[in-house]
Design an enzyme around this catalytic site. Structure first.
Site, PDB file in Angstrom:
ATOM      1  N   ASP A   1       0.478  -1.076  -0.142  1.00 49.81           N
ATOM      2  CA  ASP A   1       0.213  -0.125   0.447  1.00 49.81           C
ATOM      3  C   ASP A   1       1.059   1.248   0.171  1.00 49.81           C
ATOM      4  OD1 ASP A   1      -2.059  -2.030   0.293  1.00 49.81           O
ATOM      5  OD2 ASP A   1      -2.627  -0.843   2.338  1.00 49.81           O
ATOM      6  N   LYS A   2       2.346   1.601   1.097  1.00 40.77           N
ATOM      7  CA  LYS A   2       2.834   2.198   0.881  1.00 40.77           C
ATOM      8  C   LYS A   2       4.046   2.809  -0.468  1.00 40.77           C
ATOM      9  CE  LYS A   2       6.287   4.303   3.396  1.00 40.77           C
ATOM     10  NZ  LYS A   2       7.133   4.889   1.457  1.00 40.77           N
ATOM     11  N   GLU A   3       3.649   1.888  -0.877  1.00 42.58           N
ATOM     12  CA  GLU A   3       4.537   2.072  -2.200  1.00 42.58           C
ATOM     13  C   GLU A   3       3.398   2.324  -3.827  1.00 42.58           C
ATOM     14  OE1 GLU A   3       7.264  -1.535  -3.620  1.00 42.58           O
ATOM     15  OE2 GLU A   3       6.243  -1.948  -2.280  1.00 42.58           O
TER      16      GLU A   3
ATOM     17  N   ASP B   1       0.937   4.032  -2.247  1.00 44.26           N
ATOM     18  CA  ASP B   1       0.316   6.232  -2.286  1.00 44.26           C
ATOM     19  C   ASP B   1       1.725   6.876  -2.376  1.00 44.26           C
ATOM     20  OD1 ASP B   1      -2.164   4.749  -0.750  1.00 44.26           O
ATOM     21  OD2 ASP B   1      -0.698   4.910   1.263  1.00 44.26           O
TER      22      ASP B   1
ATOM     23  N   LEU C   1     -36.683  -5.721 -15.071  1.00 43.93           N
ATOM     24  CA  LEU C   1     -36.859  -7.216 -15.322  1.00 43.93           C
ATOM     25  C   LEU C   1     -38.221  -7.472 -14.552  1.00 43.93           C
ATOM     26  CD1 LEU C   1     -33.143  -8.494 -13.877  1.00 43.93           C
ATOM     27  CD2 LEU C   1     -34.567  -8.303 -16.677  1.00 43.93           C
TER      28      LEU C   1
ATOM     29  N   GLU D   1     -27.570 -15.582 -13.199  1.00 47.26           N
ATOM     30  CA  GLU D   1     -26.403 -14.221 -12.219  1.00 47.26           C
ATOM     31  C   GLU D   1     -27.104 -14.096 -11.613  1.00 47.26           C
ATOM     32  OE1 GLU D   1     -27.199 -10.776 -15.214  1.00 47.26           O
ATOM     33  OE2 GLU D   1     -25.592 -12.163 -16.344  1.00 47.26           O
TER      34      GLU D   1
ATOM     35  N   LYS E   1     -28.266 -11.761  -9.264  1.00 49.30           N
ATOM     36  CA  LYS E   1     -29.092 -10.221  -8.768  1.00 49.30           C
ATOM     37  C   LYS E   1     -28.220  -9.626  -7.371  1.00 49.30           C
ATOM     38  CE  LYS E   1     -33.892  -8.296  -9.549  1.00 49.30           C
ATOM     39  NZ  LYS E   1     -33.528  -6.537  -8.907  1.00 49.30           N
TER      40      LYS E   1
ATOM     41  N   ASP F   1     -28.039  -6.800  -5.386  1.00 52.03           N
ATOM     42  CA  ASP F   1     -29.015  -4.814  -4.696  1.00 52.03           C
ATOM     43  C   ASP F   1     -28.755  -3.966  -4.584  1.00 52.03           C
ATOM     44  OD1 ASP F   1     -31.682  -4.400  -3.498  1.00 52.03           O
ATOM     45  OD2 ASP F   1     -32.239  -5.777  -2.038  1.00 52.03           O
TER      46      ASP F   1
ATOM     47  N   ARG G   1     -29.326   5.780 -13.645  1.00 46.56           N
ATOM     48  CA  ARG G   1     -31.475   4.757 -13.927  1.00 46.56           C
ATOM     49  C   ARG G   1     -32.199   5.702 -14.047  1.00 46.56           C
ATOM     50  NH1 ARG G   1     -35.402   0.337 -14.832  1.00 46.56           N
ATOM     51  NH2 ARG G   1     -37.216   1.571 -14.330  1.00 46.56           N
TER      52      ARG G   1
ATOM     53  N   GLU H   1     -24.639  -2.254 -11.618  1.00 45.73           N
ATOM     54  CA  GLU H   1     -24.724  -2.577 -10.144  1.00 45.73           C
ATOM     55  C   GLU H   1     -23.760  -1.568  -8.975  1.00 45.73           C
ATOM     56  OE1 GLU H   1     -28.278  -3.079 -10.441  1.00 45.73           O
ATOM     57  OE2 GLU H   1     -29.079  -3.201  -8.656  1.00 45.73           O
TER      58      GLU H   1
ATOM     59  N   TYR I   1     -22.908  -6.737 -15.831  1.00 47.84           N
ATOM     60  CA  TYR I   1     -23.664  -7.454 -16.158  1.00 47.84           C
ATOM     61  C   TYR I   1     -24.939  -7.295 -17.184  1.00 47.84           C
ATOM     62  CZ  TYR I   1     -27.656  -4.482 -14.026  1.00 47.84           C
ATOM     63  OH  TYR I   1     -28.238  -3.181 -13.456  1.00 47.84           O
TER      64      TYR I   1
ATOM     65  N   LYS J   1     -31.700 -15.577 -17.940  1.00 47.92           N
ATOM     66  CA  LYS J   1     -31.056 -14.593 -19.639  1.00 47.92           C
ATOM     67  C   LYS J   1     -30.959 -15.791 -20.581  1.00 47.92           C
ATOM     68  CE  LYS J   1     -28.924 -10.424 -17.786  1.00 47.92           C
ATOM     69  NZ  LYS J   1     -27.921  -9.379 -17.188  1.00 47.92           N
TER      70      LYS J   1
ATOM     71  N   LYS K   1     -36.816 -13.716  -7.792  1.00 44.02           N
ATOM     72  CA  LYS K   1     -36.357 -13.327  -7.063  1.00 44.02           C
ATOM     73  C   LYS K   1     -36.355 -14.079  -5.461  1.00 44.02           C
ATOM     74  CE  LYS K   1     -37.633  -9.013  -6.143  1.00 44.02           C
ATOM     75  NZ  LYS K   1     -36.811  -7.737  -5.692  1.00 44.02           N
TER      76      LYS K   1
ATOM     77  N   CYS L   1     -63.899   9.688   6.274  1.00 49.55           N
ATOM     78  CA  CYS L   1     -62.263  10.358   5.488  1.00 49.55           C
ATOM     79  C   CYS L   1     -61.687  10.557   7.298  1.00 49.55           C
ATOM     80  CB  CYS L   1     -62.736  10.936   4.200  1.00 49.55           C
ATOM     81  SG  CYS L   1     -60.987  11.483   3.813  1.00 49.55           S
TER      82      CYS L   1
ATOM     83  N   CYS M   1     -61.160  14.696   6.153  1.00 45.18           N
ATOM     84  CA  CYS M   1     -62.260  15.383   5.259  1.00 45.18           C
ATOM     85  C   CYS M   1     -63.769  15.392   6.021  1.00 45.18           C
ATOM     86  CB  CYS M   1     -62.531  16.035   3.753  1.00 45.18           C
ATOM     87  SG  CYS M   1     -63.062  14.317   3.825  1.00 45.18           S
TER      88      CYS M   1
ATOM     89  N   CYS N   1     -63.418   7.936  -0.846  1.00 46.35           N
ATOM     90  CA  CYS N   1     -63.238   9.221   0.217  1.00 46.35           C
ATOM     91  C   CYS N   1     -63.730  10.204  -1.131  1.00 46.35           C
ATOM     92  CB  CYS N   1     -62.327   9.930   0.900  1.00 46.35           C
ATOM     93  SG  CYS N   1     -63.303  12.269   0.656  1.00 46.35           S
TER      94      CYS N   1
ATOM     95  N   CYS O   1     -60.893  17.243  -0.511  1.00 47.15           N
ATOM     96  CA  CYS O   1     -61.049  16.464   0.477  1.00 47.15           C
ATOM     97  C   CYS O   1     -58.667  16.943   0.257  1.00 47.15           C
ATOM     98  CB  CYS O   1     -61.437  14.722   0.337  1.00 47.15           C
ATOM     99  SG  CYS O   1     -60.414  14.119   1.372  1.00 47.15           S
TER     100      CYS O   1
HETATM  101  S1  IVH Z   1     -30.056  -7.708 -16.104  1.00 53.45           S
HETATM  102  C1  IVH Z   1     -33.147  -4.810 -19.008  1.00 53.45           C
HETATM  103  N1  IVH Z   1     -28.868  -8.798 -14.633  1.00 53.45           N
HETATM  104  O1  IVH Z   1     -32.140  -5.635 -11.888  1.00 53.45           O
HETATM  105  C2  IVH Z   1     -33.006  -5.554 -17.392  1.00 53.45           C
HETATM  106  N2  IVH Z   1     -30.142  -6.538 -13.812  1.00 53.45           N
HETATM  107  O2  IVH Z   1     -34.574  -4.918 -12.446  1.00 53.45           O
HETATM  108  C3  IVH Z   1     -31.690  -5.275 -17.493  1.00 53.45           C
HETATM  109  N3  IVH Z   1     -30.092  -6.255 -11.179  1.00 53.45           N
HETATM  110  O3  IVH Z   1     -31.676  -2.221 -12.936  1.00 53.45           O
HETATM  111  C4  IVH Z   1     -30.964  -5.769 -16.582  1.00 53.45           C
HETATM  112  N4  IVH Z   1     -28.444  -7.657 -10.804  1.00 53.45           N
HETATM  113  O4  IVH Z   1     -30.200  -2.822 -11.422  1.00 53.45           O
HETATM  114  C5  IVH Z   1     -29.833  -7.487 -14.358  1.00 53.45           C
HETATM  115  N5  IVH Z   1     -27.662  -9.522 -13.273  1.00 53.45           N
HETATM  116  C6  IVH Z   1     -28.414  -8.692 -12.642  1.00 53.45           C
HETATM  117  C7  IVH Z   1     -28.755  -8.500 -12.354  1.00 53.45           C
HETATM  118  C8  IVH Z   1     -29.388  -6.920 -12.562  1.00 53.45           C
HETATM  119  C9  IVH Z   1     -29.163  -6.864 -10.776  1.00 53.45           C
HETATM  120  C10 IVH Z   1     -31.118  -4.545 -11.028  1.00 53.45           C
HETATM  121  C11 IVH Z   1     -30.631  -3.865 -11.898  1.00 53.45           C
HETATM  122  C12 IVH Z   1     -31.813  -3.320 -12.479  1.00 53.45           C
HETATM  123  C13 IVH Z   1     -32.824  -4.015 -11.903  1.00 53.45           C
HETATM  124  C14 IVH Z   1     -33.624  -4.459 -12.989  1.00 53.45           C
END
Ligand code: IVH
Length: 665
Positions: free
Chosen positions: A31-33, A35, A81, A110, A112, A114, A133, A170, A222, A285, A309, A403, A406, A421, A427
């Site tokens: 790390d020193k080198e 930096d 998606l 793949e 997903k 988050d 996005r 992501e 991705y 995919k 999911k 309500c 109101c 309502c 309202c």
């Molecule tokens: S493909 C046309 N691959 O999920 C869709 N998305 O609902 C292109 N995400 O906005 C997205 N991991 O932020 C894709 N392996 C993955 C992903 C991924 C996370 C997120 C991404 C996207 C949302 C889609």
């Protein structure tokens, strides 16, 4: 060696070490080198500002200059998606794809991730732009902040990358960084981030990139977009991108059978808890890019992908009280107020109870211990009561009759689960909600106005409906609570600018129930001006693509109401473009007017979705099945035998892709 050469040498070296350290996890120098080299480079850059380079490794430390983000239009929209929690729906996706393609295919599985999505543009191997996005069509330019993320290459390695391309991925805050950050914030008595996703997106939007640099974000990529990608397969392209210096997940796999896909899903449902970053599912995919093209897109998402999911986690907590919220349409939503509880990385205090039937079905009492789950929706929901834990029974929860805002008696329309309502025009939350919708970005996009100002202007008696906005003046605003001259001017200017907003967005802004953005666009293309729409018969409305009985009825109802008609008249007098302009119609013709067209088979010039759009833009209607009313079939290769037989029987013409393109050219 000249200073310029030394600077260049140091930059190359530092880019390399950076990649080895952050992306490969295999540092070659201490790390020193590192930096020391960085400091040497920074010194030289300071001494020789003429050799400044926006992609120098020194840019990674960020800058403390505050700035607002510029909005950038995405070259390719950032779609989402289709999500599912159901194994059966994954099987359906597989079967649907098998039938549509009618040939072998591979599925890329793949993680997903988050976090928050990002789109990077590289030109001649250099990072030129990073955009969030946003609303999918426009995002914020966060290039300076993104440059501080060490795993994102500023300059690419190798030589087979396209001269211009986008890569999407992501941005994530690893769990350990997130926990550390929250510990620090707690010590400073600052608000905590609810989860790593919020922390990542919050960090990316910071105005000061040197703070972003200190937050240790990471990024996985991705998807590649652009012409001249090196391979035909999505997976293979990503492997190439890894060689250019991008961080690509090494957990991605390709499979041919649905059983292997499920094995992958089941394995990671458990194992993901050991990953350094948050994941919330698996993305499937179709790997081959030509097959992706043939499958195409729906309005919002690709047909060649689906996200499975993972089941939400469940927590138990106490119900303290039920409150009620009134939305812009008058729908009343019951909200459970709970003892705070941790649930999949967030602290939950409130949960939706949806409607009266759900409350009744749960047999809910105040003080009950309830199960909370976070499903597909962002808002958690109550899924049950731990009856065994009920040693003292509290007051039974019954839905309110009037309500809370109101006092009007609530109504329940036939076949609807929600209570409403009915006091649409008086309202307060309905009035404010309608105005908030009207000014929102995708509607009139009025700068300078937000929910708080709307609330204040409403309380001051300055606005009661959207048309009142156009009667505001700097004089009327000046001197109001916390309103300086500058803000007053901004608001009035923002309102004046909204007079340029095209017809389709005004239709959306009116807030007619069920008329979303897409439907509003279709409606705007179908009518000359608002009078034509106001007086349209139900059949004319139903002829519009995507407008069915429910939407058509709702439009009729809206214009039947005298208050709404008067409001529209006032908006017209204010100078809003309640008519279709030449510009709205560019690219539109009547070449296919009155024709019903069925699309069938596999195409080589455009995808099915593109053909659907072409048909609509030329005044035709794309329909799903062949009938005697079908004008012709736009047929690609491998049109199904059943369709062919039906077409022959009914004497429906078959038009090839080339002949069709010729006709509309
Ligand atoms: S493909 C046309 N691959 O999920 C869709 N998305 O609902 C292109 N995400 O906005 C997205 N991991 O932020 C894709 N392996 C993955 C992903 C991924 C996370 C997120 C991404 C996207 C949302 C889609």
């Amino acid at each position: 060696m000249t200073a310029k050469e030394k600077i260049e040498e140091l930059r190359i070296e530092l880019h390399q070490h950076n990649y080895k350290y952050y992306t490969l996890n295999a540092p070659e120098i201490s790390d020193k080198e590192f930096d020391d080299k960085m400091r040497e480079l920074q010194e030289l850059e300071k001494q020789y500002p003429e050799y400044k380079d926006v992609n120098s490794p020194s840019m990674r430390v960020g800058s403390d200059i505050n700035k607002n983000f510029t909005q950038v239009a995405h070259k390719y929209p950032m779609l989402s998606l289709t999500n599912t929690y159901s194994v059966a729906e994954v099987t359906e996706f597989y079967e649907r794809t098998r039938k549509a393609l009618n040939e072998d295919f591979e599925i890329c599985c793949e993680m997903k991730y988050d976090g928050t999505s990002i789109s990077l543009t590289y030109e001649d191997g250099k990072l030129i732009r990073a955009v969030t996005r946003g609303d999918g069509e426009n995002g914020d330019d966060v290039t300076d902040n993104v440059k501080t993320i060490r795993t994102i290459p500023l300059i690419l390695q190798g030589n087979n990358y396209p001269p211009l391309f986008e890569i999407r991925g992501e941005i994530l805050m690893p769990w350990d960084v997130f926990e550390e950050l929250n510990r620090e914030r707690e010590a400073r008595e600052e608000a905590l981030f609810a989860n790593p996703r919020n922390a990542a997106s919050g960090t990316l939007k910071l105005q000061n990139s040197s703070i972003v640099a200190s937050r240790k974000l990471d990024a996985y990529f991705y998807s590649l977009l652009g012409d001249n990608l090196p391979c035909d397969g999505h997976y293979e392209n990503l492997q190439e991108a890894a060689k250019w210096g991008f961080k690509i997940s090494d957990l991605t796999r390709k499979y041919q059978t649905i059983q292997s896909v499920f094995d992958f899903i089941n394995y990671w449902d458990v194992e993901r808890k050991n990953l350094p970053v948050a994941t919330d599912g698996i993305v499937l995919k179709i790997n081959n890019l030509n097959q992706q093209k043939n499958l195409g897109f729906t309005a919002k998402s690709p047909r060649w992908a689906i996200a499975y999911k993972f089941q939400a986690e469940r927590a138990v907590t106490r119900l303290n009280k039920v409150t009620y919220q009134v939305g812009r349409t008058g729908a009343v939503t019951p909200v459970a107020n709970l003892d705070p509880v941790q649930l999949s990385g967030t602290i939950v205090r409130r949960a939706s109870l949806h409607n009266a039937d759900i409350i009744e079905g749960l047999d809910l009492h105040i003080g009950d211990m309830v199960y909370v789950e976070k499903g597909g929706e962002i808002i958690p929901k109550i899924t049950g009561v731990d009856v065994a834990a009920r040693f003292m029974i509290g007051e039974k929860v019954t839905f309110i009759t009037h309500c809370p805002e109101c006092g009007s008696k609530l109504v329940r329309y036939e076949g609807e689960s929600a209570h409403y309502c009915p006091n649409e025009t008086a309202c307060p939350p309905q009035i404010k909600g309608k105005i908030e919708h009207f000014i929102s970005r995708k509607a009139m996009n009025i700068d300078g106005l937000g929910p708080e100002t709307v609330d204040m202007l409403y309380r001051q008696g300055l606005i009661h409906d959207t048309a009142d906005l156009y009667e505001l003046s700097i004089d009327k605003l000046k001197g109001l609570d916390r309103m300086g001259d500058k803000s007053a001017e901004n608001i009035v200017n923002g309102i004046a600018q909204s007079k340029e907003v095209p017809f389709e967005r005004i239709i959306f802004a009116l807030g007619i129930r069920f008329v979303g953005e897409t439907v509003a666009k279709k409606i705007a293309k179908a009518f000359q001006d608002i009078e034509e729409l106001e007086n349209a018969a139900i059949e004319t409305l139903k002829d519009i693509d995507e407008v069915g009985d429910k939407i058509a009825q709702s439009i009729l109802e809206y214009f039947k109401n005298d208050t709404n008609r008067k409001l529209v008249d006032r908006l017209k007098s204010a100078g809003l473009q309640l008519y279709r302009s030449e510009q709205d119609m560019t690219g539109y013709t009547n070449k296919l007017a009155g024709e019903s067209i069925v699309i069938s088979g596999v195409f080589s010039h455009h995808s099915r979705d593109e053909y659907k759009e072409i048909i609509e833009k030329n005044g035709g209607k794309s329909v799903g099945s062949i009938s005697a009313k079908t004008s012709f079939i736009l047929a690609g290769e491998n049109m199904g035998p059943a369709k062919l037989e039906k077409a022959n029987k009914l004497g429906v013409k078959i038009v090839s892709e080339e002949a069709f393109l010729e006709r509309i050219s």
